[in-house]
Design a protein around this motif. Structure first.
Motif, mmCIF file in Angstrom:
data_model
loop_
_atom_site.group_PDB
_atom_site.id
_atom_site.type_symbol
_atom_site.label_atom_id
_atom_site.label_comp_id
_atom_site.label_asym_id
_atom_site.label_seq_id
_atom_site.Cartn_x
_atom_site.Cartn_y
_atom_site.Cartn_z
ATOM 1 N N ASP A 3 0.773 -1.186 -0.208
ATOM 2 C CA ASP A 3 0.007 0.033 -0.109
ATOM 3 C C ASP A 3 0.853 1.245 0.118
ATOM 4 O O ASP A 3 0.494 2.320 -0.587
ATOM 5 C CB ASP A 3 -1.002 0.058 1.392
ATOM 6 C CG ASP A 3 -2.050 -0.911 1.213
ATOM 7 O OD1 ASP A 3 -2.337 -1.671 -0.184
ATOM 8 O OD2 ASP A 3 -2.547 -1.458 2.363
ATOM 9 N N ALA A 4 1.997 1.183 0.568
ATOM 10 C CA ALA A 4 2.855 2.260 0.705
ATOM 11 C C ALA A 4 3.580 2.753 -0.562
ATOM 12 O O ALA A 4 3.720 3.852 -1.051
ATOM 13 C CB ALA A 4 4.166 1.983 1.613
ATOM 14 N N HIS A 5 3.649 1.716 -1.392
ATOM 15 C CA HIS A 5 4.062 1.677 -2.704
ATOM 16 C C HIS A 5 3.048 2.413 -3.513
ATOM 17 O O HIS A 5 3.354 3.516 -4.384
ATOM 18 C CB HIS A 5 4.612 0.437 -3.450
ATOM 19 C CG HIS A 5 5.901 -0.284 -2.872
ATOM 20 N ND1 HIS A 5 5.894 -0.993 -2.014
ATOM 21 C CD2 HIS A 5 7.136 0.193 -3.376
ATOM 22 C CE1 HIS A 5 7.046 -1.360 -1.775
ATOM 23 N NE2 HIS A 5 7.948 -0.907 -2.649
ATOM 24 N N TRP A 6 1.985 2.021 -3.553
ATOM 25 C CA TRP A 6 0.765 2.434 -4.428
ATOM 26 C C TRP A 6 0.430 4.069 -3.970
ATOM 27 O O TRP A 6 -0.039 4.625 -4.696
ATOM 28 C CB TRP A 6 -0.506 1.676 -4.283
ATOM 29 C CG TRP A 6 -0.356 0.444 -5.017
ATOM 30 C CD1 TRP A 6 -0.316 -1.063 -4.407
ATOM 31 C CD2 TRP A 6 -0.438 0.434 -6.397
ATOM 32 N NE1 TRP A 6 0.019 -1.461 -5.648
ATOM 33 C CE2 TRP A 6 -0.194 -0.916 -7.020
ATOM 34 C CE3 TRP A 6 -0.539 1.412 -7.278
ATOM 35 C CZ2 TRP A 6 -0.137 -1.248 -8.216
ATOM 36 C CZ3 TRP A 6 -0.593 0.960 -8.858
ATOM 37 C CH2 TRP A 6 -0.411 -0.341 -9.078
ATOM 38 N N LYS A 7 0.633 4.224 -2.681
ATOM 39 C CA LYS A 7 0.307 5.633 -2.040
ATOM 40 C C LYS A 7 1.485 6.678 -3.106
ATOM 41 O O LYS A 7 0.889 7.686 -3.359
ATOM 42 C CB LYS A 7 0.686 5.663 -0.692
ATOM 43 C CG LYS A 7 0.618 7.157 -0.246
ATOM 44 C CD LYS A 7 0.895 7.306 1.303
ATOM 45 C CE LYS A 7 0.654 8.643 1.659
ATOM 46 N NZ LYS A 7 1.519 8.709 3.301
ATOM 47 N N VAL A 8 2.492 6.242 -3.162
ATOM 48 C CA VAL A 8 3.732 6.945 -3.959
ATOM 49 C C VAL A 8 3.274 7.014 -5.358
ATOM 50 O O VAL A 8 3.106 8.103 -6.013
ATOM 51 C CB VAL A 8 4.912 6.521 -4.015
ATOM 52 C CG1 VAL A 8 5.740 7.336 -4.448
ATOM 53 C CG2 VAL A 8 5.541 6.657 -2.272
ATOM 54 N N ARG A 10 0.133 6.521 -6.674
ATOM 55 C CA ARG A 10 -1.045 7.636 -6.994
ATOM 56 C C ARG A 10 -0.807 8.884 -6.789
ATOM 57 O O ARG A 10 -1.239 9.676 -7.765
ATOM 58 C CB ARG A 10 -2.235 7.075 -5.814
ATOM 59 C CG ARG A 10 -2.803 5.893 -6.239
ATOM 60 C CD ARG A 10 -4.010 5.486 -5.281
ATOM 61 N NE ARG A 10 -4.116 4.134 -5.097
ATOM 62 C CZ ARG A 10 -3.886 3.176 -4.255
ATOM 63 N NH1 ARG A 10 -3.211 3.817 -3.221
ATOM 64 N NH2 ARG A 10 -4.100 2.054 -4.439
ATOM 65 N N PHE A 11 0.043 9.393 -5.827
ATOM 66 C CA PHE A 11 0.425 10.730 -5.614
ATOM 67 C C PHE A 11 1.246 11.178 -6.877
ATOM 68 O O PHE A 11 0.597 12.354 -7.475
ATOM 69 C CB PHE A 11 1.524 11.024 -4.449
ATOM 70 C CG PHE A 11 2.025 12.179 -4.733
ATOM 71 C CD1 PHE A 11 1.219 13.393 -4.328
ATOM 72 C CD2 PHE A 11 3.173 12.707 -5.200
ATOM 73 C CE1 PHE A 11 1.393 14.761 -4.316
ATOM 74 C CE2 PHE A 11 3.601 13.973 -5.163
ATOM 75 C CZ PHE A 11 2.634 14.950 -4.705
ATOM 76 N N GLY A 32 3.613 15.603 -1.311
ATOM 77 C CA GLY A 32 3.020 14.355 -0.963
ATOM 78 C C GLY A 32 3.124 13.873 0.634
ATOM 79 O O GLY A 32 2.321 13.122 0.812
ATOM 80 N N ILE A 34 5.710 12.172 1.787
ATOM 81 C CA ILE A 34 6.404 11.029 1.859
ATOM 82 C C ILE A 34 7.759 11.342 2.031
ATOM 83 O O ILE A 34 8.261 11.895 1.168
ATOM 84 C CB ILE A 34 6.164 10.041 0.593
ATOM 85 C CG1 ILE A 34 4.516 10.002 0.480
ATOM 86 C CG2 ILE A 34 6.748 8.878 0.795
ATOM 87 C CD1 ILE A 34 4.007 9.528 -0.911
ATOM 88 N N GLN A 39 11.137 7.167 0.689
ATOM 89 C CA GLN A 39 11.227 6.975 -0.834
ATOM 90 C C GLN A 39 12.364 5.823 -1.180
ATOM 91 O O GLN A 39 12.194 4.917 -1.924
ATOM 92 C CB GLN A 39 11.491 8.177 -1.613
ATOM 93 C CG GLN A 39 10.004 9.168 -1.526
ATOM 94 C CD GLN A 39 10.309 10.465 -2.080
ATOM 95 O OE1 GLN A 39 10.793 10.411 -3.185
ATOM 96 N NE2 GLN A 39 10.185 11.341 -1.421
#
Length: 64
Positions: A3-8, A10-11, A32, A34, A39
């Motif tokens: 989910d952390a990867h997808w958050k980045v 999507r941003f 963002g 993050i 990262q």
């Protein structure tokens, strides 16, 4: 990918639609929310280029 990867990802896609260019790691940090360290943990080698590649976007300006 987590989910952390997808958050980045999507941003990156949303910011690209709004700004018209791929955000840099600094912008992902400031806008963002993050941190750069996170990262690098998620995308260890060249996070700016790797994140944009996975998101299907051109590499950020200033990215070597």
């Amino acid at each position: 990918m987590t989910d952390a990867h997808w958050k980045v990802i999507r941003f990156l896609r949303e910011d690209f639609r709004a700004q018209g260019e791929t955000p840099t790691t600094r912008r992902v940090n400031t806008v963002g929310g993050i941190p750069v360290k996170e990262q690098f943990d998620l995308f260890p080698t060249k996070p700016g280029r790797t994140m944009s590649y996975i998101a299907g976007l051109p590499k950020p300006h200033g990215c070597v």
